[in-house]
Design a protein around this motif. Structure first.
Motif: not given
Ligand SMILES: NC(=O)c1ccc[n+]([C@@H]2O[C@H](COP(=O)([O-])OP(=O)(O)OC[C@H]3O[C@@H](n4cnc5c(N)ncnc54)[C@H](O)[C@@H]3O)[C@@H](O)[C@H]2O)c1
Length: 461
Positions: A8-11, A36-38, A85-87, A102-104, A131-133, A376-378
């Motif tokens: 998982l990237v983005g914690t 993984c995260d920055t 940064t998703h791409d 991937t998250e939306k 697309f959880n919705y 979550g989300h309805g």
């Molecule tokens: N489907 C849904 O209902 C739903 C709900 C909330 C968020 N999201 C999506 O989830 C994703 C994250 O949102 P969040 O609310 O957790 O945000 P957040 O700010 O809480 O978390 C983002 C994380 O990504 C890290 N990050 C930022 N840039 C980075 C990089 N270049 N490389 C690695 N890590 C990096 C940050 O340090 C942070 O830990 C977004 O794309 C958002 O659209 C979806």
């Protein structure tokens, strides 16, 4: 049975849903192999959570992403970082032989979208866009009613989405306030809504025209509230006792995710929602809009009128489908929350939600018993998790709710086209942004060729 291995990237806030699903609910079929995260503080927090669940998960810095893949050999990478940064992670994960969840929004502009579609073609890996919705029971019921031909083929849709002053304000406090991070709310948030309409109609958009402005989260509104010394962030503000938008980051949830780790990257999650567009630092600038209106022409002929505001007294939406045989009104209200505050995000408020059918020539409409769910989300998140992490034990899905890069692209492209239209004042064709985009797999819908029923009593004598 071998388990699917996930990295998982983005914690951050949203990652909790995935981490809990893999480490707890679906631990018999899934395994977390890396984070993984920055931000090293958030990686360590996620690792501690894993330990609390009985798993040891190694952590990696963002610039060690490739090394992480090589060392830990995940089958699939879950991308949960900032939208812009998703791409980068989607493409690199596929190039290194992994599937992707991937998250939306899938990404934030048409060039990145091209790159993702090309990489997917080249590598043959799979992309799931979460697309959880779609999975919320009331919205699946809406799809069923439309598929049943209850109101005939759909000619127009009116969709008003309301973010309330708690959740909506959050988009002006966090990284989302900069369009360069989120692609604007028309991409970040509306990707959910545009995907719902595409899927509800089983159709794809062709032409988009839009307007938007920031009208509420402005210094002028702060002045009208009598807030004089506001900003730059809640933690340092002198107006906290009288500001209805004060964000307290000292609690265990928001503090644990954000405040405790801000010294690592200077990311503040409590920027003042009233700051001017020309703030002094990059992060104190805000350029996203809070009031948006979009008109979309679909290939099948339906016309969508969409609006989004971020300062409503309640959270949820009202959507109306006008068909050749009648009208369907669907309203869903959700609980108020701030992202990451530890409460269920957007739980269904059943007593204010309904699907209501009005057949042509009938005096009264009627409401079938609402399909409901919790979570979550309805009620969407738990249903989607089952289909993602334990697909073999789920019932067949007549609504084809699982979404891939095609649905991810069609939905963001409405928002990207809308942003271009706002700048130019002109209508924008989706095909001019990404030509030859394949249609998603959608269930068949009424095609508008059947004879229409007439009730004798509705004809004037
Ligand atoms: N489907 C849904 O209902 C739903 C709900 C909330 C968020 N999201 C999506 O989830 C994703 C994250 O949102 P969040 O609310 O957790 O945000 P957040 O700010 O809480 O978390 C983002 C994380 O990504 C890290 N990050 C930022 N840039 C980075 C990089 N270049 N490389 C690695 N890590 C990096 C940050 O340090 C942070 O830990 C977004 O794309 C958002 O659209 C979806």
């Amino acid at each position: 049975m071998s388990k699917t291995r996930y990295a998982l990237v983005g914690t951050g806030g949203r990652s909790g849903m995935f981490r809990n699903a893999v480490l707890k609910t679906y631990k018999d079929t899934a395994e977390m192999v890396a984070y993984c995260d920055t931000n090293p503080g958030r990686v360590e927090r996620a690792r501690q959570h894993a330990r609390d669940c009985g798993a040891e998960v190694p952590g990696f810095a963002a610039d060690q992403f490739e090394e992480m893949i090589r060392q830990t050999r995940p089958d699939c990478v879950i991308v949960c970082t900032r939208d812009c940064t998703h791409d980068k992670y989607i493409c690199r994960a596929m190039e290194l032989g992994c599937d992707v969840i991937t998250e939306k929004p899938m990404t934030t502009d048409e060039d990145k979208c091209h790159r993702i579609l090309d990489t997917k073609r080249r590598t043959g890996r799979t992309i799931t866009v979460t697309f959880n919705y779609r999975y919320a029971p009331p919205r699946s019921q809406t799809k069923q009613i439309l598929m049943d031909n209850t109101i005939g083929n759909i000619l127009s849709v009116h969709f008003e989405y309301l973010l309330d002053t708690k959740h909506g304000a959050d988009y002006f406090r966090r990284w989302h306030r900069n369009k360069s991070n989120s692609g604007s709310l028309l991409v970040h948030k509306s990707t959910h809504h545009f995907d719902l309409v595409n899927w509800w109609l089983s159709d794809v958009p062709e032409l988009v025209w839009a307007q938007a402005d920031r009208q509420f989260y402005t210094p002028h509104t702060a002045a009208r509230y009598g807030l004089k010394g506001f900003g730059p962030r809640c933690a340092d503000c002198t107006e906290t006792s009288q500001c209805p938008y004060f964000m307290d980051l000292t609690g265990p949830h928001l503090g644990g995710i954000y405040r405790d780790h801000e010294h690592h990257d200077n990311y503040y999650r409590d920027w003042c929602v009233f700051l001017p567009e020309n703030g002094k630092t990059f992060d104190s600038r805000v350029d996203t809009d809070d009031t948006m209106s979009v008109s979309v022409r679909y290939r099948g002929g339906a016309i969508l009128t969409y609006s989004l505001i971020a300062y409503s007294p309640w959270e949820g939406y009202a959507v109306t489908f006008n068909g050749a045989k009648g009208r369907l009104e669907h309203v869903e209200r959700e609980t108020s929350y701030s992202s990451g505050d530890g409460t269920t995000p957007g739980a269904l408020v059943e007593e204010h939600s309904f699907n209501e059918i009005h057949p042509h020539f009938a005096d009264e409409g009627y409401r079938p018993k609402l399909w409901t769910g919790t979570g979550g989300h309805g009620g969407a998140d738990p249903v989607m998790q089952g289909y993602i992490f334990d697909p073999d034990n789920q019932p067949p899905d007549p609504y084809l709710r699982a979404a891939d890069q095609r649905s991810g692209a069609w939905s963001i492209l409405i928002g990207i086209a809308a942003s271009k239209s706002i700048l130019s004042g002109e209508a924008v064709r989706i095909a001019d942004l990404v030509p030859d985009l394949e249609d998603p797999d959608y269930p068949p819908m009424p095609d508008g060729t059947e004879p229409l029923p007439i009730q004798a009593e509705s004809i004037c004598p």
